[in-house]
Design a protein around this motif. Structure first.
Motif, short mmCIF file in Angstrom:
data_model
loop_
_atom_site.label_atom_id
_atom_site.label_comp_id
_atom_site.label_asym_id
_atom_site.label_seq_id
_atom_site.Cartn_x
_atom_site.Cartn_y
_atom_site.Cartn_z
N ARG A 49 43.91 32.24 59.00
CA ARG A 49 43.14 31.34 58.13
C ARG A 49 41.64 31.62 58.18
N ASP A 50 41.21 32.37 59.20
CA ASP A 50 39.77 32.64 59.36
C ASP A 50 39.18 33.51 58.25
N PHE A 51 40.06 34.14 57.48
CA PHE A 51 39.59 35.08 56.45
C PHE A 51 39.28 34.39 55.11
N ALA A 52 39.79 33.16 54.99
CA ALA A 52 39.75 32.48 53.68
C ALA A 52 38.34 32.40 53.12
N GLY A 53 38.23 32.80 51.87
CA GLY A 53 36.96 32.66 51.14
C GLY A 53 35.92 33.74 51.45
N LEU A 54 36.20 34.63 52.40
CA LEU A 54 35.20 35.65 52.75
C LEU A 54 35.38 36.90 51.87
N LYS A 55 34.26 37.61 51.70
CA LYS A 55 34.31 38.87 50.93
C LYS A 55 34.42 40.03 51.92
N PHE A 56 35.36 40.95 51.63
CA PHE A 56 35.57 42.09 52.54
C PHE A 56 35.38 43.42 51.83
N ARG A 57 34.62 44.28 52.46
CA ARG A 57 34.50 45.66 51.94
C ARG A 57 35.82 46.39 52.22
N VAL A 58 36.36 47.05 51.20
CA VAL A 58 37.59 47.83 51.40
C VAL A 58 37.44 49.24 50.85
N MET A 59 38.33 50.11 51.29
CA MET A 59 38.43 51.44 50.69
C MET A 59 39.30 51.28 49.44
N PRO A 60 39.23 52.24 48.50
CA PRO A 60 40.04 52.08 47.29
C PRO A 60 41.53 52.30 47.57
N SER A 61 42.25 51.23 47.83
CA SER A 61 43.69 51.32 48.11
C SER A 61 44.32 49.98 47.76
N GLU A 62 45.34 50.03 46.91
CA GLU A 62 45.97 48.78 46.46
C GLU A 62 46.52 47.97 47.62
N VAL A 63 47.14 48.67 48.59
CA VAL A 63 47.73 47.97 49.73
C VAL A 63 46.65 47.21 50.48
N ILE A 64 45.52 47.87 50.70
CA ILE A 64 44.45 47.22 51.48
C ILE A 64 43.86 46.05 50.69
N GLU A 65 43.72 46.22 49.40
CA GLU A 65 43.20 45.10 48.59
C GLU A 65 44.15 43.91 48.68
N ARG A 66 45.45 44.19 48.56
CA ARG A 66 46.43 43.08 48.62
C ARG A 66 46.47 42.44 50.00
N GLN A 67 46.24 43.27 51.04
CA GLN A 67 46.22 42.75 52.41
C GLN A 67 45.17 41.62 52.52
N PHE A 68 43.98 41.85 51.95
CA PHE A 68 42.94 40.82 52.04
C PHE A 68 43.22 39.65 51.10
N GLN A 69 43.85 39.95 49.96
CA GLN A 69 44.19 38.85 49.05
C GLN A 69 45.19 37.91 49.72
N LEU A 70 46.14 38.49 50.47
CA LEU A 70 47.13 37.65 51.19
C LEU A 70 46.45 36.72 52.19
N LEU A 71 45.29 37.18 52.68
CA LEU A 71 44.57 36.37 53.67
C LEU A 71 43.61 35.37 52.99
N GLY A 72 43.65 35.35 51.67
CA GLY A 72 42.77 34.42 50.93
C GLY A 72 41.34 34.92 50.86
N ALA A 73 41.14 36.21 51.13
CA ALA A 73 39.79 36.78 51.07
C ALA A 73 39.62 37.58 49.78
N LYS A 74 38.35 37.98 49.50
CA LYS A 74 38.09 38.74 48.27
C LYS A 74 37.72 40.18 48.63
#
Ligand code: LMR
Length: 351
Positions: free
Chosen positions: A180-205
């Motif tokens: 739950r600590d990730f909710a609402g935070l913005k995260f820098r990611v590498m261009p990868s769908e899996v990694i983007e979805r990983q942060f979306q699952l955590l409620g992060a952007k």
């Protein structure tokens, strides 16, 4: 007279075509870069190897070691010139530069290859590896070879998989312990769908930022957190902006070492063999060295009073794993179970 001028016109035209053909052969057939400072000029083959990280990192050091081994094994016939820190091309540009033949060799992270071949997403799945021996077994075994061979159809010769290390989570806001600590935070990611979805699952952007812009984005406070290896966090000074570091080992950062296929195919067979020998030695060295380097740099960061380092417990990791199961389900829906099963079997052999 008229006939003579027609003949000379034809001869002139033939000569013109000849010059064009010669020029094209030179461009296409060789694609080799010659180093004109060397003696025996037309014998030397120069490989430009471009990458985006610092020299003193697992990839930077491996590139340097590979260059030394190649030079030694080919008695100087092949020279590998390494360009670190994105000094030639950024991670957004390097694959295209390789395909154009502007550089001969690169080693982008696996995530950056997923846009070219989506099956590579398998290595971006969180918790796909638990230990460094798992990584070594899979990277140098059947799965590694199979994924590398998929690059053939894209005009790329995949030579090996190198490693940087396990990825950790960091933030400038708070320690990231519970999902739950990730909710609402913005995260820098590498261009990868899996990694983007990983942060979306955590409620992060998730926000895709090229590696060479991360430092600048941190200065401008453009995101609140990121995932990366200790080695990248330390060598690029990211910890100065984001002092909350969670040792989660939730993902693995691997590299796909590749060369331009046309360039490769035009190398003499004995040179290809020597390069492969050097590559195998470097890979074995890199997979061991990367582990040590991440451990020693973590110890250095822990000495910094401003850093808050937390090691996730097994119980907390289990909660993260559970949260990420939809990523596995989606991967299975898209690519079936075979690759995942194969990795599981190779991991068992590594135990
Ligand atoms: C990143 O973008 O964080 C990494 O892929 C950089 C690298 O090459 O290690």
């Amino acid at each position: 007279m008229k006939k003579r001028s027609v003949i000379s016109m034809m001869l002139l035209f033939a000569a013109f075509i000849g010059v064009i053909v010669l020029f094209m052969q030179k461009q296409g057939a060789e694609h080799l870069v010659y180093d004109d400072e060397q003696q025996g000029l037309n014998k030397q083959i120069v490989i430009y190897f471009s990458h985006v990280v610092a020299e003193n990192t697992p990839k930077g050091l491996a590139a340097q070691k590979f260059a030394e081994l190649v030079e030694e094994k080919t008695n100087g016939r092949v020279k590998v010139e390494v360009f670190p820190n994105g000094s030639l091309y950024s991670d957004e540009q390097e694959i295209d530069a390789l395909l154009r033949g502007d550089v001969q060799m690169i080693a982008p992270s696996v995530s950056k290859v997923t846009q070219l071949i989506p099956e590579w997403q398998v290595f971006d799945l969180p918790f796909i590896f638990e230990t460094y021996s798992d990584v070594e077994k899979v990277f140098t075994g059947k799965t590694g070879k199979q994924l590398l061979s998929m690059l053939d159809k894209k005009g790329i010769k995949g030579l090996a998989l190198w490693g940087n290390g396990f990825k950790q989570m960091m933030s400038n806001r708070r320690l990231l312990v519970d999902v739950r600590d990730f909710a609402g935070l913005k995260f820098r990611v590498m261009p990868s769908e899996v990694i983007e979805r990983q942060f979306q699952l955590l409620g992060a952007k998730p926000i895709v930022v090229p590696f060479n812009h991360v430092y600048e984005s941190l200065e401008k406070h453009e995101f609140d957190g990121q995932e990366n290896t200790v080695s990248n966090i330390y060598s690029k000074g990211f910890y100065q902006f984001q002092p909350y570091l969670t040792i989660s080992n939730h993902g693995y950062l691997g590299y796909v070492v590749m060369v331009n296929q046309t360039f490769w195919n035009h190398l003499p067979k004995e040179i290809q063999e020597k390069i492969m020998e050097a590559m195998q030695e470097t890979t074995t060295w890199n997979l061991k060295q990367s582990k040590m380097q991440n451990e020693s740099e973590l110890a250095l960061m822990k000495q910094n009073d401003r850093m808050h380092v937390y090691v996730l417990t097994e119980k907390e990791r289990e909660k993260w794993k559970k949260k990420f199961t939809p990523l596995y389900e989606q991967f299975r829906r898209e690519f079936g179970d075979k690759l995942l099963q194969q990795i599981e079997n190779e991991r068992k052999e590594a135990e």
